[in-house]
Design a protein around this motif. Structure first.
Motif, PDB file in Angstrom:
ATOM      1  N   ILE A 481     -51.286 -38.349  29.628  1.00 43.33           N
ATOM      2  CA  ILE A 481     -50.565 -37.108  29.941  1.00 43.33           C
ATOM      3  C   ILE A 481     -49.996 -36.494  28.659  1.00 43.33           C
ATOM      4  CG2 ILE A 481     -49.976 -37.776  32.298  1.00 43.33           C
ATOM      5  CD1 ILE A 481     -47.189 -38.568  31.235  1.00 43.33           C
ATOM      6  N   THR A 482     -50.643 -36.781  27.551  1.00 46.71           N
ATOM      7  CA  THR A 482     -50.140 -36.273  26.266  1.00 46.71           C
ATOM      8  C   THR A 482     -50.072 -34.747  26.273  1.00 46.71           C
ATOM      9  OG1 THR A 482     -51.141 -38.190  25.173  1.00 46.71           O
ATOM     10  CG2 THR A 482     -50.458 -36.344  23.781  1.00 46.71           C
ATOM     11  N   SER A 483     -51.157 -34.092  26.751  1.00 42.39           N
ATOM     12  CA  SER A 483     -51.169 -32.626  26.775  1.00 42.39           C
ATOM     13  C   SER A 483     -50.068 -32.089  27.674  1.00 42.39           C
ATOM     14  CB  SER A 483     -52.537 -32.121  27.256  1.00 42.39           C
ATOM     15  OG  SER A 483     -53.561 -32.531  26.360  1.00 42.39           O
ATOM     16  N   GLN A 484     -49.906 -32.709  28.831  1.00 35.92           N
ATOM     17  CA  GLN A 484     -48.856 -32.288  29.752  1.00 35.92           C
ATOM     18  C   GLN A 484     -47.483 -32.449  29.117  1.00 35.92           C
ATOM     19  OE1 GLN A 484     -49.002 -34.259  33.585  1.00 35.92           O
ATOM     20  NE2 GLN A 484     -46.827 -33.881  33.932  1.00 35.92           N
ATOM     21  N   LYS A 485     -47.291 -33.564  28.407  1.00 32.23           N
ATOM     22  CA  LYS A 485     -46.011 -33.819  27.749  1.00 32.23           C
ATOM     23  C   LYS A 485     -45.748 -32.790  26.653  1.00 32.23           C
ATOM     24  CE  LYS A 485     -43.604 -37.137  29.487  1.00 32.23           C
ATOM     25  NZ  LYS A 485     -42.177 -36.913  29.847  1.00 32.23           N
ATOM     26  N   GLN A 486     -46.813 -32.445  25.937  1.00 32.38           N
ATOM     27  CA  GLN A 486     -46.647 -31.451  24.881  1.00 32.38           C
ATOM     28  C   GLN A 486     -46.235 -30.105  25.472  1.00 32.38           C
ATOM     29  OE1 GLN A 486     -50.478 -31.660  22.958  1.00 32.38           O
ATOM     30  NE2 GLN A 486     -49.797 -33.189  21.457  1.00 32.38           N
ATOM     31  N   ILE A 487     -46.814 -29.791  26.627  1.00 26.20           N
ATOM     32  CA  ILE A 487     -46.434 -28.541  27.305  1.00 26.20           C
ATOM     33  C   ILE A 487     -44.969 -28.605  27.731  1.00 26.20           C
ATOM     34  CG2 ILE A 487     -46.813 -27.148  29.369  1.00 26.20           C
ATOM     35  CD1 ILE A 487     -49.792 -27.917  29.167  1.00 26.20           C
ATOM     36  N   GLU A 488     -44.567 -29.759  28.301  1.00 29.04           N
ATOM     37  CA  GLU A 488     -43.174 -29.926  28.740  1.00 29.04           C
ATOM     38  C   GLU A 488     -42.222 -29.836  27.547  1.00 29.04           C
ATOM     39  OE1 GLU A 488     -42.994 -33.625  30.775  1.00 29.04           O
ATOM     40  OE2 GLU A 488     -44.131 -32.919  32.525  1.00 29.04           O
ATOM     41  N   GLU A 489     -42.612 -30.490  26.435  1.00 30.02           N
ATOM     42  CA  GLU A 489     -41.760 -30.447  25.247  1.00 30.02           C
ATOM     43  C   GLU A 489     -41.669 -29.023  24.706  1.00 30.02           C
ATOM     44  OE1 GLU A 489     -43.503 -33.250  22.617  1.00 30.02           O
ATOM     45  OE2 GLU A 489     -42.699 -35.016  23.675  1.00 30.02           O
ATOM     46  N   GLN A 490     -42.818 -28.303  24.778  1.00 35.90           N
ATOM     47  CA  GLN A 490     -42.817 -26.924  24.312  1.00 35.90           C
ATOM     48  C   GLN A 490     -41.913 -26.071  25.197  1.00 35.90           C
ATOM     49  OE1 GLN A 490     -46.687 -25.302  23.372  1.00 35.90           O
ATOM     50  NE2 GLN A 490     -46.024 -23.192  23.753  1.00 35.90           N
ATOM     51  N   GLU A 491     -41.933 -26.315  26.510  1.00 33.72           N
ATOM     52  CA  GLU A 491     -41.072 -25.566  27.428  1.00 33.72           C
ATOM     53  C   GLU A 491     -39.605 -25.900  27.182  1.00 33.72           C
ATOM     54  OE1 GLU A 491     -42.516 -26.538  31.263  1.00 33.72           O
ATOM     55  OE2 GLU A 491     -44.193 -25.111  31.201  1.00 33.72           O
ATOM     56  N   ALA A 492     -39.321 -27.188  26.943  1.00 37.11           N
ATOM     57  CA  ALA A 492     -37.940 -27.585  26.653  1.00 37.11           C
ATOM     58  C   ALA A 492     -37.464 -26.941  25.358  1.00 37.11           C
ATOM     59  CB  ALA A 492     -37.843 -29.110  26.567  1.00 37.11           C
ATOM     60  N   LEU A 493     -38.366 -26.915  24.356  1.00 35.15           N
ATOM     61  CA  LEU A 493     -38.033 -26.257  23.092  1.00 35.15           C
ATOM     62  C   LEU A 493     -37.752 -24.783  23.333  1.00 35.15           C
ATOM     63  CD1 LEU A 493     -37.844 -26.148  19.983  1.00 35.15           C
ATOM     64  CD2 LEU A 493     -40.340 -25.827  19.948  1.00 35.15           C
ATOM     65  N   GLY A 494     -38.575 -24.166  24.193  1.00 34.71           N
ATOM     66  CA  GLY A 494     -38.381 -22.755  24.504  1.00 34.71           C
ATOM     67  C   GLY A 494     -37.016 -22.496  25.134  1.00 34.71           C
ATOM     68  N   LYS A 495     -36.563 -23.387  26.021  1.00 41.03           N
ATOM     69  CA  LYS A 495     -35.242 -23.218  26.647  1.00 41.03           C
ATOM     70  C   LYS A 495     -34.133 -23.308  25.602  1.00 41.03           C
ATOM     71  CE  LYS A 495     -36.589 -24.979  31.196  1.00 41.03           C
ATOM     72  NZ  LYS A 495     -36.390 -26.071  32.187  1.00 41.03           N
ATOM     73  N   ARG A 496     -34.289 -24.270  24.685  1.00 36.28           N
ATOM     74  CA  ARG A 496     -33.258 -24.415  23.653  1.00 36.28           C
ATOM     75  C   ARG A 496     -33.227 -23.180  22.753  1.00 36.28           C
ATOM     76  NH1 ARG A 496     -35.613 -29.581  23.372  1.00 36.28           N
ATOM     77  NH2 ARG A 496     -36.572 -29.138  21.342  1.00 36.28           N
ATOM     78  N   VAL A 497     -34.415 -22.653  22.457  1.00 38.26           N
ATOM     79  CA  VAL A 497     -34.487 -21.471  21.600  1.00 38.26           C
ATOM     80  C   VAL A 497     -33.877 -20.264  22.310  1.00 38.26           C
ATOM     81  CG1 VAL A 497     -36.081 -19.829  20.545  1.00 38.26           C
ATOM     82  CG2 VAL A 497     -36.428 -22.278  20.230  1.00 38.26           C
ATOM     83  N   LEU A 498     -34.119 -20.141  23.612  1.00 36.76           N
ATOM     84  CA  LEU A 498     -33.525 -19.031  24.361  1.00 36.76           C
ATOM     85  C   LEU A 498     -32.005 -19.135  24.382  1.00 36.76           C
ATOM     86  CD1 LEU A 498     -35.994 -18.666  27.370  1.00 36.76           C
ATOM     87  CD2 LEU A 498     -35.696 -17.094  25.431  1.00 36.76           C
ATOM     88  N   GLU A 499     -31.501 -20.363  24.487  1.00 36.69           N
ATOM     89  CA  GLU A 499     -30.053 -20.557  24.438  1.00 36.69           C
ATOM     90  C   GLU A 499     -29.514 -20.155  23.063  1.00 36.69           C
ATOM     91  OE1 GLU A 499     -29.442 -24.622  25.420  1.00 36.69           O
ATOM     92  OE2 GLU A 499     -29.912 -24.372  27.558  1.00 36.69           O
ATOM     93  N   LEU A 500     -30.255 -20.524  22.005  1.00 35.35           N
ATOM     94  CA  LEU A 500     -29.849 -20.127  20.656  1.00 35.35           C
ATOM     95  C   LEU A 500     -29.894 -18.610  20.523  1.00 35.35           C
ATOM     96  CD1 LEU A 500     -29.118 -20.814  17.711  1.00 35.35           C
ATOM     97  CD2 LEU A 500     -31.577 -21.069  17.260  1.00 35.35           C
ATOM     98  N   ASN A 501     -30.928 -18.016  21.100  1.00 31.71           N
ATOM     99  CA  ASN A 501     -31.083 -16.567  21.035  1.00 31.71           C
ATOM    100  C   ASN A 501     -29.924 -15.856  21.722  1.00 31.71           C
ATOM    101  OD1 ASN A 501     -32.772 -14.206  20.383  1.00 31.71           O
ATOM    102  ND2 ASN A 501     -32.937 -13.994  22.604  1.00 31.71           N
ATOM    103  N   ALA A 502     -29.392 -16.500  22.791  1.00 32.92           N
ATOM    104  CA  ALA A 502     -28.282 -15.887  23.527  1.00 32.92           C
ATOM    105  C   ALA A 502     -26.942 -16.139  22.868  1.00 32.92           C
ATOM    106  CB  ALA A 502     -28.259 -16.432  24.962  1.00 32.92           C
ATOM    107  N   THR A 503     -26.915 -16.996  21.864  1.00 28.13           N
ATOM    108  CA  THR A 503     -25.661 -17.292  21.172  1.00 28.13           C
ATOM    109  C   THR A 503     -25.244 -16.116  20.315  1.00 28.13           C
ATOM    110  OG1 THR A 503     -26.281 -19.633  21.098  1.00 28.13           O
ATOM    111  CG2 THR A 503     -24.505 -18.911  19.629  1.00 28.13           C
ATOM    112  N   ALA A 504     -23.976 -15.765  20.436  1.00 25.47           N
ATOM    113  CA  ALA A 504     -23.470 -14.632  19.660  1.00 25.47           C
ATOM    114  C   ALA A 504     -23.604 -14.912  18.163  1.00 25.47           C
ATOM    115  CB  ALA A 504     -22.005 -14.359  20.023  1.00 25.47           C
TER     116      ALA A 504
END
Length: 1018
Positions: A481-504
């Motif tokens: 499930i390496t590919s699936q995990k990479q997708i999940e990690e990429q999605e988790a990274l995306g959430k963290r980046v969106l939170e950073l983006n929303a930071t004043a």
């Protein structure tokens, strides 16, 4: 002659008597002793005469001898007294004495007989008795003596010991009481039979012992009824319980053997040393199809097919040599097909010598056939396991590999023959074992399947593990499930980046660079880059790992149809994949810069903004020639979409910031409180008006709608929020307005007019609400005062009409009386008596007129104070003021008051009106009380809508509401003629309540009391 003869006889008696005759004086000394003293005690007469008899007595017997002597001296005759004397040789001699004291001669005549032989005889008798008693007591047989009716008269000790009953318990009881009911009739017959015989035996009957257990006995009874020494039935019994139980066990064992032998589903036969059949069970007969008579005493080999005789004979010979042999044999049966038999032959040993062979043949044909089926299924299962896409392996109960399919070999890079039989724990690396041990142990312990994920560090793969426990061990499936995990990690990274983006305060460059660094950490072989487009040129926004020399070479490049991957993608607005940039014509002008920095491939995607406008490019570089897989293209597309969202968001944020600055300037110039609700991100902007108008500090104000909801007046909150939410949920509503009460920061309530515009997306969902709140408290107060004035004027007009009626009715009667009496008074022929009567009536009419004028004056004074000043009035204090002048009357009439103003302790109203209302209702309750009982007046308040309800309840006379209802609050209406009153009080209560914008209701029952409720506007 006679005297001589007597003396001679006495002398002969003293000389020849075998008993020792002696005479003893009062001092206890021998006076005369016969010759027998020599033979009995060894002393002659000359040695004893003058000697004290007590000195010859054995010391232990002296005390009892003296006691007897004293008895004799008192005149008692003694016979059979026994004591022991000392022989001259020192031995003890037992003597039996008879003695007589002669008072006349003052001497004691004694005769002593040697008791030695008697004692010896008694001792022998006792020995015999002891022997007999020991024989009876310790014999394994039990002896009892019964009377003629079968009652116990003697019980031997062995009987007591064996059966457990004390002898005294049995004596007098009938023997049949202890015999088993099933055996009692037979024993009764034996007792009857014994009456006419000398000996009778009873074999094996049951007797209950002291513990309640039934013991098996056999008995022999002897009739000794005529024997004077016995006079009974002598019964000797023996406990044969063990023998009886052994016989039963033996029979049971034989029956069990027969049962097992005959009913055993396996074929069994016995052969002697010559191979002749000596016994055979039903299963063997069924297989052979022959009766037992046809097989017994015949060679067993005669009944076997010729093809198996040799092998059976060989194993038979081995069994005769003392070995147990077991073998499987397929035997063809005529008409039944072949059967596979599991045959075991045991040697039959008797005293160490083989006397025959015991054979058991079990039909295992179904098992063998099933095993063959299993083998075929196993082969098919192996084919299935090899064909599945998951890697699979199996472990036995010792955690050793028993199977691994080809996908497992490929995934783990091992050959199955290298691991079969080896321990799972010795093969896999520690990081895998550390994760797998608790999970596998849990599966084995619970018996339930488990699923978990693990990372194989050395293989650089993520695995989904499913383990299924069974009795044989574990079946384990592995899925990459390496590919699936990479997708999940990429999605988790995306959430963290969106939170950073929303930071004043976060910048576009910072956010994009953070995202690209995360992507490169997840996929170590790639290098990422984001370029932004401005005036047809590409500039570096973030490229965390690309060499600076390369970035300098492409900085500001103009987009075009053959400008590498990024310039071409931005120009053509489509994805450009270059797997080998050394060979691709798009890279002619930039190939050298790329190759010098070790770059071999580049995949680029355009980043679009609003209206499909190109904002920039997202590129993936590799240091080797690479063609993207479908999964990689999907991941890149998702990364590009997120970058598009981030860039658009930051650009919009910048524009919004500028717009907000302009908005704040506009909001600060107005007298209204402006608000802006972002329903997508659940945030609210509060304008400066919230500080200026309502006093809230915007710096500490929560950024949500809850601030508005929490400060709505409690009575308006549900209605206003429902109206607001309905407008938001209605897709065709774009404007909302309402008036409501709103709490300021200092707690004061203000009236607010709220106007809002609702912005919706293309799906008509509300996404933003912009509105303003205006404080209209002053305007509302003026409107309320105007309405109150109108209401007051209407009330005055109604009261004026009623007053006109009262004047026309109540003033006219006394005036008419006075006018009529005046005319009569002017009559010339009136007598003095008549004149005096007319004068008295005129005076009465004048008094009535005065009373009416006073009442009307009071009413007019009330009307005149309708516009009186309102104030906050405490009910309890006002009631206490009303009661002050009534204290004597309250005490005299035993009036008890109860007050409860907890729900509404005060009211904002005209104080004089409230005083008058309370005074009239309380005095009426006192006036119309029930005589002879304690008067109870209950005064309370409660809230009901826009009113404070004042309740005055009494237990007085009451009245019929239905009958008097219409006249109840009329002027001069009275319902209890026997009690003094004018009928004004309730009229005033109603008038004053209505003047205050309220009303009065009443409930009453005759002889039960009345309850008045005055509704006063809050």
């Amino acid at each position: 002659m006679n005297n001589v003869s007597r003396e001679g006889l006495l002398e002969k008696l003293m000389r020849y008597s075998l008993d020792m005759i002696c005479v003893v004086n009062a001092e206890g000394k021998f006076v005369q002793v016969s010759d027998a003293s020599k033979s009995i005690l060894g002393y002659g007469q000359e040695e004893l005469i003058g000697a004290s008899y007590l000195q010859l007595v054995v010391p232990k017997d002296r005390e009892k001898t003296l006691a007897i002597a004293k008895t004799i001296l008192k005149g008692a005759n003694v016979t059979g007294f026994e004591n022991r004397y000392l022989h001259k040789t020192g031995k003890e001699v037992p003597l039996f004495w008879s003695a007589y004291w002669s008072e006349e001669d003052n001497t004691m005549f004694c005769v002593a007989r040697d008791a030695t032989q008697l004692k010896q005889a008694q001792a022998k008798e006792k020995e015999k008795e002891a022997f007999f008693e020991a024989l009876v007591e310790n014999s394994s047989d039990m002896m009892v003596v019964l009377d003629r009716e079968g009652n116990y008269v003697f019980v031997g000790g062995s009987y007591v010991r064996i059966m457990g009953y004390p002898a005294e318990y049995l004596i007098g009881k009938n023997v049949l009481e202890f015999i088993h009911p099933g055996d009692a009739p037979a024993i009764q017959e034996k007792l009857v039979e014994l009456q006419g015989k000398d000996i009778v035996t009873a074999s094996e009957f049951r007797y209950r012992n002291a513990s309640g257990e039934w013991k098996w006995l056999e008995s022999m009874a002897s009739n000794q009824l005529l024997n004077p020494a016995v006079q009974g039935l002598v019964v000797n019994s023996r406990d044969v319980t063990e023998r009886k139980l052994s016989q039963q066990r033996l029979r049971q064992s034989e029956q069990l053997y027969k049962c097992l032998f005959n009913n055993n589903p396996d074929a069994i036969l016995l052969e002697d040393v010559n191979g002749l059949v000596t016994d055979v069970n039903q299963a063997q007969l069924a297989i052979s199809g022959l009766p037992a008579s046809a097989m017994l005493h015949q060679p067993f080999t005669d009944f076997l097919p010729a093809s198996v005789v040799d092998i059976c004979s060989r194993y038979f010979e081995q069994a005769l040599l003392g070995s147990t042999v077991r073998f499987d044999l397929e035997i063809p049966f005529s008409g039944k097909g072949a059967k596979v038999m599991d045959i075991t032959k045991f040697p039959i040993l008797v005293d160490g010598k083989v006397e025959g062979v015991f054979s058991i043949a079990k039909d295992i044909t179904p098992i063998v056939r099933a095993y063959e089926t299993i083998q075929r299924q196993a082969a098919r299962q192996k084919i299935i396991l090899e064909s599945i896409t998951d890697a699979f392996f199996a472990l036995d109960e010792n955690w050793c590999f028993t199977y691994a399919n080809s996908e497992f070999e490929r995934l783990v890079q091992v050959k199955s023959e290298e691991i079969i039989g080896k321990s799972f724990w010795s093969y896999f690396p520690k990081e895998v074992l550390g994760q797998s041990f608790p999970e596998f142990y849990k599966a084995i312990k619970s018996g339930e399947a488990i699923c978990y994920e693990l990372y194989h560090q050395s293989l650089k793969v993520w695995l989904a593990v499913k383990a299924y426990p069974s009795e044989e061990g574990l079946s384990v499936y592995l899925n990459d499930i390496t590919s699936q995990k990479q997708i999940e990690e990429q999605e988790a990274l995306g959430k963290r980046v969106l939170e950073l983006n929303a930071t004043a305060g976060s910048t576009l460059e910072e956010v994009v660079n953070h995202y690209l660094v995360g992507l490169e950490e997840q996929r170590a072989d790639m290098l990422t880059s984001v370029l932004y487009l401005e005036n047809g040129q590409l500039f570096n926004l973030a490229s965390p790992s690309l060499p600076k020399a390369y970035l300098d070479a492409i900085e500001g490049v103009k987009i075009g149809p053959t400008v590498g991957s990024c310039g071409t993608a931005a120009y053509q607005k489509e994805r450009v994949i270059v797997s080998d940039l050394e060979q691709d014509p798009l890279w002619v002008d930039y190939r050298e810069a790329a190759l010098q920095n070790g770059l071999k491939s580049c995949w680029s995607l355009p980043i679009f903004g609003y209206n499909h406008r190109v904002l920039g490019t997202f590129a993936i570089y590799h240091r080797q020639v690479r063609e993207p897989s479908a999964e990689e293209l999907n991941a890149i597309e998702k990364a590009r979409d997120l970058l598009q969202l981030i860039i658009e968001n930051k650009l919009t944020e910048a524009e919004l910031k500028l717009s907000n600055e302009r908005y704040d300037l506009a909001a600060s110039a107005t007298s209204e409180a402006i608000y802006d609700i972002d329903r997508v991100y659940k945030k609210v902007y509060w304008g400066e008006g919230f500080e200026k108008i309502f006093g809230f500090n915007r710096a500490t104000l929560k950024n949500s709608e809850s601030v508005w909801v929490e400060n709505l007046h409690p009575e308006d909150r549900e209605k206003i929020t429902a109206s607001f939410n309905l407008a938001l949920e209605s897709p065709d509503v774009f404007h909302w307005q309402a008036e409501y009460r709103f709490r300021k920061a200092d707690g004061q309530i203000s009236q607010v007019a709220d106007h809002a515009r609702i912005l919706r997306d293309k799906n008509h969902r509300s996404i933003r609400v912009i509105g303003s709140m205006q404080d209209i408290s002053t305007r509302k107060r003026y409107e309320i005062e105007r309405e109150n004035l109108i209401e007051e004027l209407q009330g005055r007009n109604n009261a004026l009409q009623q007053f006109t009626h009262i004047v026309s009715h109540n003033l006219r009667a006394p005036v008419a009386n006075i006018m009529g009496l005046t005319e009569m008074f002017q009559h010339p022929n009136l007598t003095e008596q008549t004149r005096a009567a007319i004068n008295e009536k005129m005076r009465t009419a004048a008094q009535n007129l005065d009373t009416v004028i006073r009442d009307l004056n009071q009413i007019l004074s009330i009307r005149g104070s309708i516009g009186g000043i309102k104030e906050s009035i405490n009910f309890r204090e006002k009631v206490e003021k009303v009661l002050e002048p009534l204290q004597l009357e309250l005490a005299r009439h035993r009036v008890k008051l109860q007050m409860n103003f907890q729900e509404a302790p005060s009211i904002y109203t005209v104080g004089s009106y409230l005083y008058s209302i309370l005074h009239n209702l309380i005095t009426n309750a006192i006036k119309y009380r029930q005589p002879g009982q304690e008067t109870l007046i209950e005064i309370s308040t409660r809230l009901q809508g826009d009113y404070v309800v004042l309740t005055v309840k009494d237990n007085g006379l009451g009245f019929d509401v239905e009958k008097q209802g219409k006249k109840l609050f009329g002027l001069y209406n009275r319902f209890h003629s026997h009690i003094e009153g004018r009928g004004v009080g309730l009229f005033l209560v109603k008038t004053q309540a209505e003047a205050l914008g309220g009303k009065v209701t009443v409930q009453s029952k005759v002889q039960e009391g009345s309850t008045f409720e005055v509704y006063l506007k809050r």
